[in-house]
Design a protein around this motif. Structure first.
Motif, short mmCIF file in Angstrom:
data_model
loop_
_atom_site.label_atom_id
_atom_site.label_comp_id
_atom_site.label_asym_id
_atom_site.label_seq_id
_atom_site.Cartn_x
_atom_site.Cartn_y
_atom_site.Cartn_z
N LEU A 281 0.83 -1.20 0.00
CA LEU A 281 0.00 0.00 0.00
C LEU A 281 0.87 1.25 0.00
CD1 LEU A 281 -2.91 1.27 0.36
CD2 LEU A 281 -2.34 1.39 2.80
N PRO A 282 0.95 1.97 -1.12
CA PRO A 282 1.57 3.29 -1.10
C PRO A 282 0.53 4.30 -0.61
CG PRO A 282 0.98 2.71 -3.35
CD PRO A 282 0.54 1.56 -2.48
N ARG A 283 0.87 5.07 0.41
CA ARG A 283 -0.10 5.99 1.00
C ARG A 283 -0.17 7.28 0.18
NH1 ARG A 283 -2.28 5.32 5.77
NH2 ARG A 283 -2.15 7.52 6.29
N GLN A 284 -0.74 7.14 -1.01
CA GLN A 284 -0.89 8.23 -1.95
C GLN A 284 -2.36 8.35 -2.33
OE1 GLN A 284 3.35 7.38 -4.28
NE2 GLN A 284 1.44 6.69 -5.17
N GLY A 285 -2.85 9.55 -2.42
CA GLY A 285 -4.23 9.74 -2.84
C GLY A 285 -5.21 9.58 -1.69
N HIS A 286 -6.45 9.98 -1.92
CA HIS A 286 -7.42 10.04 -0.83
C HIS A 286 -7.86 8.67 -0.35
CE1 HIS A 286 -10.10 9.61 -4.32
NE2 HIS A 286 -11.03 9.22 -3.50
N TYR A 287 -7.85 7.66 -1.21
CA TYR A 287 -8.25 6.33 -0.77
C TYR A 287 -7.31 5.77 0.29
CZ TYR A 287 -11.67 5.90 -4.57
OH TYR A 287 -12.74 6.08 -5.41
N ALA A 288 -6.03 6.07 0.15
CA ALA A 288 -5.02 5.50 1.05
C ALA A 288 -4.82 6.31 2.32
CB ALA A 288 -3.69 5.36 0.32
N ARG A 289 -5.48 7.48 2.41
CA ARG A 289 -5.25 8.36 3.55
C ARG A 289 -6.51 8.67 4.36
NH1 ARG A 289 -0.25 10.61 3.61
NH2 ARG A 289 1.01 10.43 1.73
N ASP A 290 -7.66 8.32 3.84
CA ASP A 290 -8.91 8.64 4.51
C ASP A 290 -9.23 7.56 5.56
OD1 ASP A 290 -11.65 8.93 5.24
OD2 ASP A 290 -12.07 9.93 3.34
N PRO A 291 -9.26 7.93 6.85
CA PRO A 291 -9.52 6.93 7.90
C PRO A 291 -10.84 6.20 7.73
CG PRO A 291 -8.70 8.99 8.85
CD PRO A 291 -9.00 9.27 7.42
N GLN A 292 -11.86 6.89 7.24
CA GLN A 292 -13.16 6.24 7.06
C GLN A 292 -13.10 5.19 5.95
OE1 GLN A 292 -15.97 9.45 6.44
NE2 GLN A 292 -16.36 9.63 8.64
N ILE A 293 -12.36 5.48 4.88
CA ILE A 293 -12.22 4.51 3.80
C ILE A 293 -11.41 3.30 4.26
CG2 ILE A 293 -11.20 4.14 1.51
CD1 ILE A 293 -11.89 7.01 0.83
N LEU A 294 -10.39 3.55 5.09
CA LEU A 294 -9.51 2.48 5.55
C LEU A 294 -10.13 1.65 6.67
CD1 LEU A 294 -6.16 4.48 5.69
CD2 LEU A 294 -6.88 2.88 3.91
N ALA A 295 -11.14 2.18 7.33
CA ALA A 295 -11.73 1.51 8.49
C ALA A 295 -12.27 0.13 8.11
CB ALA A 295 -12.86 2.36 9.06
N GLY A 296 -11.96 -0.84 8.95
CA GLY A 296 -12.46 -2.19 8.74
C GLY A 296 -11.60 -3.05 7.84
N CYS A 297 -10.54 -2.47 7.28
CA CYS A 297 -9.65 -3.23 6.41
C CYS A 297 -8.43 -3.73 7.17
CB CYS A 297 -9.18 -2.37 5.24
SG CYS A 297 -10.48 -1.94 4.06
N GLN A 298 -7.94 -4.89 6.79
CA GLN A 298 -6.70 -5.39 7.36
C GLN A 298 -5.51 -4.63 6.73
OE1 GLN A 298 -6.31 -7.73 9.87
NE2 GLN A 298 -8.53 -7.39 10.00
N PRO A 299 -4.45 -4.39 7.49
CA PRO A 299 -3.30 -3.67 6.91
C PRO A 299 -2.64 -4.47 5.81
CG PRO A 299 -2.74 -4.59 9.06
CD PRO A 299 -4.22 -4.77 8.90
N ALA A 300 -2.02 -3.76 4.89
CA ALA A 300 -1.25 -4.41 3.83
C ALA A 300 0.00 -5.04 4.42
CB ALA A 300 -0.88 -3.40 2.75
N ASP A 301 0.59 -5.99 3.71
CA ASP A 301 1.83 -6.61 4.18
C ASP A 301 2.96 -5.59 4.27
OD1 ASP A 301 0.82 -9.29 4.33
OD2 ASP A 301 0.88 -9.34 2.14
N ILE A 302 2.98 -4.68 3.32
CA ILE A 302 3.99 -3.62 3.30
C ILE A 302 3.28 -2.30 3.03
CG2 ILE A 302 6.01 -2.68 2.09
CD1 ILE A 302 6.86 -5.51 1.45
N GLN A 303 3.64 -1.30 3.79
CA GLN A 303 3.11 0.03 3.59
C GLN A 303 4.27 0.99 3.40
OE1 GLN A 303 -0.27 1.67 6.03
NE2 GLN A 303 1.32 3.08 6.76
#
Length: 233
Positions: free
Chosen positions: A180-202
Motif C-alpha cells: 500500500l503506497p499511502r498516496q491519494g485520498h483512498y489510502a489516507r482517509d480513515p473512514q475509507i480504511l476503516a475495517g480493512c486489514q493492513p497491507a503486508d507492506i506500507q
C-alpha cells in the motif's frame, strides 16, 4: 515464472486526484459552478451503476443535460488529450524499472475500454510496462485471468485501495504480498480504511520501492514499515 508484480494506475502510479482537480477547474471555468457540480453528480451516479469511473460515459450524460450548449462538444478533446505523463508520481518510472529485475511488471487496473487505456498510453505507462496491461471492471474478481496471462508462484500487488488488496489477499493468501503506497485520498482517509486489514507492506511513496530488495516481498509475516526493509540491492 517465479514472481509477477502487479500495479494499479490511479493514485498508485499516477496522481489521479490531481487529474480530477484539473478537470473540476476546467469545468468551472468553461461552463460554471453549477455545470461542474452536475458533471460530478452524474459521474458518481454512473460509478455506482457500473462499478468503475467512466469519465466519457459521464460526459455523454452531461451532454444530454447541456444539449443546447455547443461548447460541451470540446469537452471530449480536453479529456482524451490531457497530459497524463505530467501527472506520474515522481520516481514512478524508476520504480517500475527497478522491480522488473525480479519478474514481469504488469498493470492491473479497473476502468472503461476507451478512456482508461488512453490514460495508460498517454502517460507513457503502456510503454514502460512493455504492453503488459490488464484492465477489468472489477479486477479483484479476475485473478484467474491474471494467472492465465501471467502465471507465477508468487505475486506482489501494489495498490492505493486497501479494500482491493484485502480482496486479493482473500483469494491468493500467502501467494501474494500486498503493498500500500499511502498516496491519494483512498489510502489516507480513515473512514475509507476503516475495517480493512493492513497491507503486508506500507510505504509513504511509490518511489520508496527503489530502496527495496526482492527478499522484502517474499514473506507475508505481517505489516512492515519502510525503514525495516530499506536496501540498496
Amino acid at each position: 515464472m517465479t514472481s509477477s508484480l502487479l500495479f494499479d494506475v490511479d493514485n498508485t502510479l499516477l496522481d489521479n486526484d490531481r487529474v480530477q482537480a484539473d478537470l473540476a477547474t476546467h469545468l468551472t471555468e468553461a461552463y460554471g459552478v453549477d455545470a461542474c457540480k452536475l458533471y460530478w453528480d452524474i459521474f458518481e451516479q454512473l460509478r455506482c451503476e457500473l462499478g468503475y469511473a467512466d469519465y466519457l460515459g459521464a460526459l455523454e450524460r452531461f451532454r444530454l443535460e447541456k444539449m443546447h450548449d455547443p461548447r460541451v462538444l470540446r469537452m471530449s478533446s480536453w479529456l482524451v488529450d490531457y497530459p497524463f505523463a505530467d501527472r506520474l508520481y515522481a520516481g514512478a518510472l524508476n520504480a517500475i524499472k527497478h522491480v522488473q529485475q525480479w519478474g514481469p511488471a504488469v498493470i492491473l487496473s479497473d476502468g472503461d475500454a476507451v478512456f482508461q487505456p488512453r490514460k495508460v498510453e498517454r502517460s507513457g505507462l503502456w510503454a514502460a510496462f512493455d504492453g503488459r496491461v490488464l484492465i477489468y471492471v472489477h479486477k479483484e474478481r479476475e485473478l484467474a485471468d491474471v494467472e492465465r496471462f501471467y502465471p507465477a508462484r508468487r505475486y506482489v500487488m501494489v495498490d492505493d485501495k486497501l479494500h482491493i488488496l484485502n480482496a486479493v489477499k482473500k483469494v491468493w493468501g500467502e501467494r501474494v504480498t500486498t503493498v500500500l503506497p499511502r498516496q491519494g485520498h483512498y489510502a489516507r482517509d480513515p473512514q475509507i480504511l476503516a475495517g480493512c486489514q493492513p497491507a503486508d507492506i506500507q510505504m509513504d511513496h511509490l518511489s520508496d520501492l527503489n530502496t527495496y530488495a526482492l527478499a522484502a516481498f517474499m514473506t507475508t509475516s505481517g505489516r512492515r514499515n519502510h525503514a525495516s526493509n530499506k536496501s540498496t540491492v
